[in-house]
Scaffold this active site. Sequence first.
Site, short mmCIF file in Angstrom:
data_model
loop_
_atom_site.label_atom_id
_atom_site.label_comp_id
_atom_site.label_asym_id
_atom_site.label_seq_id
_atom_site.Cartn_x
_atom_site.Cartn_y
_atom_site.Cartn_z
N LYS A 178 0.84 -1.19 0.00
CA LYS A 178 0.00 0.00 0.00
C LYS A 178 0.88 1.25 0.00
O LYS A 178 1.62 1.49 0.95
CB LYS A 178 -0.90 0.05 1.23
CG LYS A 178 -1.93 1.18 1.19
CD LYS A 178 -2.70 1.34 2.48
CE LYS A 178 -2.04 2.32 3.43
NZ LYS A 178 -2.05 3.73 2.94
N GLU A 253 10.29 1.76 10.25
CA GLU A 253 11.19 2.89 10.03
C GLU A 253 10.36 4.15 10.21
O GLU A 253 9.49 4.44 9.39
CB GLU A 253 11.81 2.80 8.63
CG GLU A 253 13.08 3.64 8.48
CD GLU A 253 12.79 5.10 8.15
OE1 GLU A 253 12.88 5.94 9.08
OE2 GLU A 253 12.47 5.39 6.99
N CYS A 287 12.87 12.02 6.21
CA CYS A 287 13.10 11.65 7.61
C CYS A 287 14.56 11.84 8.01
O CYS A 287 14.87 11.87 9.21
CB CYS A 287 12.66 10.21 7.85
SG CYS A 287 13.51 8.99 6.81
N GLU A 389 8.79 16.01 15.87
CA GLU A 389 9.06 16.07 14.44
C GLU A 389 8.08 17.01 13.74
O GLU A 389 6.87 16.91 13.91
CB GLU A 389 8.95 14.67 13.82
CG GLU A 389 9.36 14.61 12.37
CD GLU A 389 9.32 13.19 11.81
OE1 GLU A 389 10.23 12.83 11.05
OE2 GLU A 389 8.35 12.46 12.12
#
Length: 485
Positions: A178, A253, A287, A389
């Site tokens: 996906k 991750e 990231c 973040e």
Amino acid sequence: MNLSIPATIQNYIGGRFQDPVKGIYLDNINPATGAVYGQIPNSTTEDVDLAVAAAEKAFPSWAATSPEHRFRIMNRMAELIEANLDALALAETNDNGKPLSLSKRVDIPRAAENFRFFATAIMHFASESHNMENRAINYTLRKPIGVVACISPWNLPLYLFTWKIAPALAAGNCVIAKPSEVTPMTAYLLCHIAAEAGLPEGVLNILHGDGLHCGSAMVVHPKVKAVSFTGSTRAGKDIAAQAGAVLKKTSLELGGKNPNIIFADCDWEKMMKTTVQSSFANQGQICLCGSRILVEESIYERFKTEFIAAVQQLTIGDPLEATSKQGAVVSKVHFDKVMSCIELAQSEGGRILLGGNAVQPEGRCANGYFIEPTIIEGLGPDCKTNMEEIFGPVVTLQSFKDEAEALALANCSDYGLAATIWTQDVSRAQRMASQVHSGIIWVNCWLLRDLRTPFGGFKNSGMGREGGWEALRFFTEPKNVCIEY
């Protein structure tokens, strides 16, 4: 082959394109214009069931193929990605908002490299043996797991989608995958490439939809044996809880809040050029971007002045224009999040040195989701801006007096994905690299990637590793065989 984009895309199950069972669709929006330009399926459990059944049917045959046979098909997929660079790059930019030059230079070539690397690697993948001093010999067999789920994010859509799919296929697994519902188009086009390359029906099944309806159904499906996910830490925790309840193998991750540590003895010109890139590449939506810039006190004022001047040269505009160095952020939801983070930084006492505003380019992008590259100073290590973040074109500046303070600032985050260290002192570089709590350390460079190396982070940045042998080990199950003499 002609990679055309229909107004409504479909799922790819068992080698065939199919509408979602429940007929539910989501809008696909071009973030550079803010306009809807297509519809994508919002798949549900029923679609996942069909995909798993197709993958199960294909698995025995695919698992039994030789590594050389898999290599030929996967290498052909790499060739077709390269041959369709322009079409794929344009689709990526229209979905994601990043400059077309970046899609052509980085995203699509890396997707081809992913297939070629793992296609080659599987032919060299070896198992261990252990001799028990004339009593017995042990050897390890590594077998494909079966049906595995690969779920990828929106920031590097085809790049990270193939980073998961390629090792899973190379190891002999069948995949249900996906892409992010925000950036589905290159994954859809990859279906055509897989068919053209001769990948057998059911070996790769691609479903579209959101995490709530489609992603969760993939994770909890009892016949899905492993899940590889890249995305937010929040979603990763949910997946870990769901998969852990049934002891399902997972690789996660997740996010990063990466320090960029700059010492006074750095190679100044190289550091400055690379720091601009590592701060704002892909609008800061990588990231691995260095969002916390830590600068030795003696050079702080010089760095600040020159960094601001360099960032001011980044042209913001239509991502299809060759002169644009900064495109749109990926969606209205993400635009609102980043802008709220900038407001929060100001409320915490941060001083905006540059940027901080939305941008409305002229012409077709007047309603797009553009944000100025933003530089903030005056915030300590414990504020939300330096702890959470943001994942956008926003960086903070902090100064340090010595190695000890630099290390304390670098390690105060709950994340531990990557770090960059700038110094010409080899001993200092090694001391810092060994003590910074990050899974990836770059010294005097950034985003220099060898696909053989392990990729992943500490703490809230995830669990497990991707890349090289680590990926092939994740997508196989080891079996020890002991034969007594």
